[in-house]
Design an enzyme around this catalytic site. Structure first.
Site, PDB file in Angstrom:
ATOM      1  N   ASP A 239      -2.925   4.684   9.891  1.00 53.42           N
ATOM      2  CA  ASP A 239      -2.795   3.717   8.799  1.00 53.42           C
ATOM      3  C   ASP A 239      -3.039   2.292   9.298  1.00 53.42           C
ATOM      4  O   ASP A 239      -2.747   1.970  10.452  1.00 53.42           O
ATOM      5  CB  ASP A 239      -1.388   3.833   8.189  1.00 53.42           C
TER       6      ASP A 239
ATOM      7  N   ASN B 294      -5.565   9.299  -2.005  1.00 49.85           N
ATOM      8  CA  ASN B 294      -6.525   8.232  -1.712  1.00 49.85           C
ATOM      9  C   ASN B 294      -7.666   8.168  -2.742  1.00 49.85           C
ATOM     10  O   ASN B 294      -8.424   7.193  -2.770  1.00 49.85           O
ATOM     11  CB  ASN B 294      -7.086   8.367  -0.285  1.00 49.85           C
TER      12      ASN B 294
HETATM   13  C1  IPE Z   1      -1.702   7.628   4.345  1.00 52.85           C
HETATM   14  O1  IPE Z   1      -2.002   6.292   4.279  1.00 52.85           O
HETATM   15  C2  IPE Z   1      -2.947   8.448   4.278  1.00 52.85           C
HETATM   16  C3  IPE Z   1      -3.823   8.387   5.440  1.00 52.85           C
HETATM   17  C4  IPE Z   1      -3.566   7.779   6.561  1.00 52.85           C
HETATM   18  C5  IPE Z   1      -5.068   9.093   5.316  1.00 52.85           C
HETATM   19  P1  IPE Z   1      -1.989   5.468   2.886  1.00 52.85           P
HETATM   20  O2  IPE Z   1      -2.369   4.079   3.232  1.00 52.85           O
HETATM   21  O3  IPE Z   1      -2.797   6.187   1.889  1.00 52.85           O
HETATM   22  O4  IPE Z   1      -0.443   5.571   2.473  1.00 52.85           O
HETATM   23  P2  IPE Z   1       0.406   4.688   1.472  1.00 52.85           P
HETATM   24  O5  IPE Z   1      -0.345   4.596   0.188  1.00 52.85           O
HETATM   25  O6  IPE Z   1       0.599   3.349   2.102  1.00 52.85           O
HETATM   26  O7  IPE Z   1       1.699   5.432   1.351  1.00 52.85           O
HETATM   27  C1  IPE Z   2      -5.851   4.037   6.714  1.00 51.65           C
HETATM   28  O1  IPE Z   2      -5.961   2.678   6.500  1.00 51.65           O
HETATM   29  C2  IPE Z   2      -7.057   4.810   6.274  1.00 51.65           C
HETATM   30  C3  IPE Z   2      -6.834   5.614   5.064  1.00 51.65           C
HETATM   31  C4  IPE Z   2      -5.737   5.700   4.378  1.00 51.65           C
HETATM   32  C5  IPE Z   2      -7.960   6.375   4.582  1.00 51.65           C
HETATM   33  P1  IPE Z   2      -5.716   2.003   5.080  1.00 51.65           P
HETATM   34  O2  IPE Z   2      -7.016   1.971   4.371  1.00 51.65           O
HETATM   35  O3  IPE Z   2      -4.616   2.675   4.361  1.00 51.65           O
HETATM   36  O4  IPE Z   2      -5.309   0.559   5.525  1.00 51.65           O
HETATM   37  P2  IPE Z   2      -4.161  -0.352   4.909  1.00 51.65           P
HETATM   38  O5  IPE Z   2      -2.914   0.485   4.867  1.00 51.65           O
HETATM   39  O6  IPE Z   2      -4.612  -0.742   3.534  1.00 51.65           O
HETATM   40  O7  IPE Z   2      -4.053  -1.505   5.847  1.00 51.65           O
HETATM   41 MG    MG Z   3      -2.629   2.405   4.232  1.00 56.11          MG
END
Ligand code: IPE
Ligand code: IPE
Ligand code: MG
Length: 246
Positions: free
Chosen positions: A20, A68
């Site tokens: 994340d 997502n």
């Molecule tokens: C969790 O991260 C999913 C992945 C790392 C693929 P998100 O960024 O989607 O999670 P939330 O929305 O902050 O809980």
């Molecule tokens: C993790 O990074 C990747 C996925 C969830 C696919 P994020 O895209 O969630 O990055 P933040 O949480 O917005 O910084």
């Molecule tokens: Mg995230």
């Protein structure tokens, strides 16, 4: 002898990572979120390599969650494109390195080209045994449990299983992760303190390490730090600690 055993117990066999923070990494640099995702793929490559070197048998990476799909269309396109690019570019190398690829998550709502790439990755690497890379893609733990229950219900309807056989182990054998040991350690980067629908069933006795670093910054040292933290934990599984028991 006892020390040797303790060392083995303290080394995780299966590490799962909630990768994340790509978006925040990019925002901090005034870059579009897509750049964070691209750098995130570099961190994936480094993590797979480090896991191999650190003797971690199973590495599960949460790459795209069933939630997502709520993101803007262009970001979803970017993430799907990166998965395709990663498999096309890295599959041969992973295979050469003896990595077996498994994919968990729903397949039905993925496009045919992604589905066939995922199948190709699994089929090509099926017999490799040095290291298993589990890619959680379009993965959500609640969906997974529903899929498992559906598979069992079909068997039940066909008279292939009796109610007495429906144990927790039996349910586990019908999850996407069938045959994969539960994660010993779950790491989440970016400082968020939640599971976000990741491995709810399998995490029953996992140790958790939450790290402030953003996923593109997760390097070999971060990985080693998380494993050192894991090694300091006392896993009791409802019993007594090793020190008291021995
Ligand atoms: C969790 O991260 C999913 C992945 C790392 C693929 P998100 O960024 O989607 O999670 P939330 O929305 O902050 O809980
Ligand atoms: C993790 O990074 C990747 C996925 C969830 C696919 P994020 O895209 O969630 O990055 P933040 O949480 O917005 O910084
Ligand atoms: Mg995230």
């Amino acid at each position: 002898m006892r020390q040797g055993r303790a060392r083995t117990v303290r080394h995780p066999r299966h590490v799962a990572i909630i990768m994340d923070g790509n978006g925040r990494w990019a925002r901090a640099r005034g870059l579009p979120r897509s750049m964070g995702h691209r750098r995130g793929v570099e961190a994936v490559r480094a993590a797979v390599r480090a896991a191999g070197e650190l003797g971690i048998e199973y590495l599960t990476l949460f790459a795209f969650s069933s939630e997502n799909w709520r993101r803007p269309k262009d970001e979803i396109e970017e993430l799907l494109g990166l998965l395709k690019h990663f498999i096309r570019r890295d599959l041969a190398d992973l295979h050469k390195e003896g990595v077996r690829v498994r994919v968990i998550g729903g397949r039905d709502d993925l496009s045919a080209d992604i589905r066939s790439l995922l199948e190709e990755a699994e089929n090509l690497t099926r017999d490799n045994s040095r290291q298993t890379l589990v890619i959680a893609f379009n993965y959500g733990a609640r969906d997974e449990v529903a899929r498992a229950v559906k598979r069992i219900a079909e068997k039940f309807a066909a008279g292939e299983v009796t109610l007495d056989a429906l144990t927790a182990d039996y349910l586990g054998e019908h999850m996407d992760t069938a045959g994969i040991p539960d994660p010993d350690l779950i790491i989440r980067t970016s400082g968020e303190l939640r599971l976000s629908n990741f491995l709810l069933w399998q995490a029953a006795y996992s140790e958790f390490v939450f790290m402030p670093c953003l996923w593109p910054d997760f390097d070999r040292q971060s990985f080693e730090d998380a494993i050192a933290e894991y090694a300091s934990r006392d896993r009791r599984f409802g019993g007594l600690s090793r020190e008291i028991a021995s």
